[in-house]
Design a protein around this motif. Structure first.
Motif, PDB file in Angstrom:
ATOM      1  N   LEU A 118       0.841  -1.200   0.000  1.00 38.61           N
ATOM      2  CA  LEU A 118       0.000   0.000   0.000  1.00 38.61           C
ATOM      3  C   LEU A 118       0.874   1.248   0.000  1.00 38.61           C
ATOM      4  N   THR A 119       0.398   2.297  -0.662  1.00 40.57           N
ATOM      5  CA  THR A 119       1.081   3.590  -0.625  1.00 40.57           C
ATOM      6  C   THR A 119       0.039   4.675  -0.436  1.00 40.57           C
ATOM      7  N   ALA A 120       0.408   5.727   0.255  1.00 41.01           N
ATOM      8  CA  ALA A 120      -0.503   6.843   0.474  1.00 41.01           C
ATOM      9  C   ALA A 120      -0.659   7.627  -0.823  1.00 41.01           C
ATOM     10  N   ILE A 121      -1.862   8.079  -1.086  1.00 43.46           N
ATOM     11  CA  ILE A 121      -2.136   8.876  -2.279  1.00 43.46           C
ATOM     12  C   ILE A 121      -2.118  10.343  -1.862  1.00 43.46           C
ATOM     13  N   TYR A 122      -1.268  11.119  -2.486  1.00 44.74           N
ATOM     14  CA  TYR A 122      -1.193  12.548  -2.197  1.00 44.74           C
ATOM     15  C   TYR A 122      -0.656  13.257  -3.426  1.00 44.74           C
ATOM     16  N   SER A 123      -0.840  14.535  -3.495  1.00 43.87           N
ATOM     17  CA  SER A 123      -0.369  15.277  -4.662  1.00 43.87           C
ATOM     18  C   SER A 123       1.148  15.381  -4.622  1.00 43.87           C
ATOM     19  N   LYS A 124       1.743  15.077  -5.736  1.00 41.77           N
ATOM     20  CA  LYS A 124       3.199  15.097  -5.855  1.00 41.77           C
ATOM     21  C   LYS A 124       3.653  16.450  -6.403  1.00 41.77           C
ATOM     22  N   ARG A 125       4.938  16.664  -6.438  1.00 44.34           N
ATOM     23  CA  ARG A 125       5.482  17.904  -6.980  1.00 44.34           C
ATOM     24  C   ARG A 125       5.186  18.003  -8.467  1.00 44.34           C
ATOM     25  N   ASN A 126       4.976  19.204  -8.926  1.00 43.65           N
ATOM     26  CA  ASN A 126       4.688  19.451 -10.330  1.00 43.65           C
ATOM     27  C   ASN A 126       5.689  20.460 -10.883  1.00 43.65           C
ATOM     28  N   THR A 127       6.950  20.240 -10.644  1.00 41.00           N
ATOM     29  CA  THR A 127       7.946  21.247 -10.991  1.00 41.00           C
ATOM     30  C   THR A 127       8.226  21.322 -12.484  1.00 41.00           C
ATOM     31  N   SER A 128       7.890  20.294 -13.235  1.00 40.90           N
ATOM     32  CA  SER A 128       8.203  20.289 -14.662  1.00 40.90           C
ATOM     33  C   SER A 128       7.190  21.050 -15.502  1.00 40.90           C
ATOM     34  N   LYS A 129       6.035  21.314 -14.979  1.00 40.02           N
ATOM     35  CA  LYS A 129       4.990  21.964 -15.759  1.00 40.02           C
ATOM     36  C   LYS A 129       5.099  23.480 -15.631  1.00 40.02           C
ATOM     37  N   ALA A 130       5.154  24.150 -16.763  1.00 42.18           N
ATOM     38  CA  ALA A 130       5.250  25.610 -16.761  1.00 42.18           C
ATOM     39  C   ALA A 130       3.850  26.204 -16.616  1.00 42.18           C
ATOM     40  N   ALA A 131       3.788  27.378 -16.037  1.00 51.70           N
ATOM     41  CA  ALA A 131       2.519  28.083 -15.938  1.00 51.70           C
ATOM     42  C   ALA A 131       2.081  28.500 -17.334  1.00 51.70           C
ATOM     43  N   GLN A 132       0.790  28.450 -17.613  1.00 58.15           N
ATOM     44  CA  GLN A 132       0.313  28.756 -18.960  1.00 58.15           C
ATOM     45  C   GLN A 132       0.534  30.212 -19.329  1.00 58.15           C
ATOM     46  N   ALA A 133       0.471  31.123 -18.375  1.00 59.58           N
ATOM     47  CA  ALA A 133       0.631  32.548 -18.658  1.00 59.58           C
ATOM     48  C   ALA A 133       2.097  32.952 -18.794  1.00 59.58           C
ATOM     49  N   HIS A 134       3.015  32.060 -18.432  1.00 58.45           N
ATOM     50  CA  HIS A 134       4.437  32.364 -18.462  1.00 58.45           C
ATOM     51  C   HIS A 134       4.940  32.446 -19.907  1.00 58.45           C
ATOM     52  N   LYS A 135       5.700  33.495 -20.203  1.00 60.79           N
ATOM     53  CA  LYS A 135       6.260  33.679 -21.536  1.00 60.79           C
ATOM     54  C   LYS A 135       7.419  32.710 -21.744  1.00 60.79           C
ATOM     55  N   ILE A 136       7.468  32.105 -22.915  1.00 62.89           N
ATOM     56  CA  ILE A 136       8.536  31.171 -23.228  1.00 62.89           C
ATOM     57  C   ILE A 136       9.614  31.914 -24.013  1.00 62.89           C
ATOM     58  N   TYR A 137      10.823  31.928 -23.464  1.00 62.52           N
ATOM     59  CA  TYR A 137      11.943  32.626 -24.091  1.00 62.52           C
ATOM     60  C   TYR A 137      12.733  31.643 -24.945  1.00 62.52           C
ATOM     61  N   PRO A 138      13.127  32.031 -26.153  1.00 66.09           N
ATOM     62  CA  PRO A 138      13.935  31.137 -26.984  1.00 66.09           C
ATOM     63  C   PRO A 138      15.362  31.059 -26.420  1.00 66.09           C
ATOM     64  N   PHE A 139      16.012  29.958 -26.685  1.00 69.41           N
ATOM     65  CA  PHE A 139      17.388  29.818 -26.236  1.00 69.41           C
ATOM     66  C   PHE A 139      18.277  30.784 -27.016  1.00 69.41           C
ATOM     67  N   ALA A 140      19.255  31.358 -26.355  1.00 72.17           N
ATOM     68  CA  ALA A 140      20.187  32.275 -27.022  1.00 72.17           C
ATOM     69  C   ALA A 140      21.092  31.466 -27.938  1.00 72.17           C
ATOM     70  N   GLN A 141      21.228  31.917 -29.155  1.00 73.68           N
ATOM     71  CA  GLN A 141      22.080  31.210 -30.108  1.00 73.68           C
ATOM     72  C   GLN A 141      23.410  31.943 -30.214  1.00 73.68           C
ATOM     73  N   ARG A 142      24.468  31.182 -30.279  1.00 77.89           N
ATOM     74  CA  ARG A 142      25.808  31.762 -30.391  1.00 77.89           C
ATOM     75  C   ARG A 142      26.080  32.074 -31.858  1.00 77.89           C
ATOM     76  N   LEU A 143      26.642  33.230 -32.106  1.00 80.46           N
ATOM     77  CA  LEU A 143      27.008  33.621 -33.467  1.00 80.46           C
ATOM     78  C   LEU A 143      28.502  33.396 -33.635  1.00 80.46           C
ATOM     79  N   ASN A 144      28.859  32.678 -34.662  1.00 79.96           N
ATOM     80  CA  ASN A 144      30.283  32.440 -34.941  1.00 79.96           C
ATOM     81  C   ASN A 144      30.787  33.553 -35.849  1.00 79.96           C
ATOM     82  N   HIS A 145      31.782  34.286 -35.429  1.00 79.79           N
ATOM     83  CA  HIS A 145      32.352  35.383 -36.226  1.00 79.79           C
ATOM     84  C   HIS A 145      33.632  34.982 -36.844  1.00 79.79           C
TER      85      HIS A 145
END
Length: 71
Positions: free
Chosen positions: A44-71
């Motif tokens: 048996l295991t207790a049922i409880y809400s687990k961490r949800n750290t992987s899910k982003a908030a829907q209103a949160h803006k998603i920033y693109p990864f910075a790309q390196r420019l080769n000169h």
């Protein structure tokens, strides 16, 4: 073990400490570690809400990864 199963079916969110308290209310004085061992043995295991750290908030803006420019 029958009483532990009965308690778990009524309140599946109870852990070993709360089941021990429930058993005390039923008139059974049992050590918490014994309850813990029996719960593990029964699988048996207790049922409880687990961490949800992987899910982003829907209103949160998603920033693109910075790309390196080769000169």
């Amino acid at each position: 073990m029958r009483l532990i199963d009965k308690c778990h079916l009524k309140r599946p969110f109870y852990g070993a400490r709360r089941i021990r308290g429930w058993l005390e209310d039923q008139g059974r004085i049992v050590n918490r570690k014994r309850i813990q061992r029996l719960i593990r043995m029964m699988g048996l295991t207790a049922i409880y809400s687990k961490r949800n750290t992987s899910k982003a908030a829907q209103a949160h803006k998603i920033y693109p990864f910075a790309q390196r420019l080769n000169h």
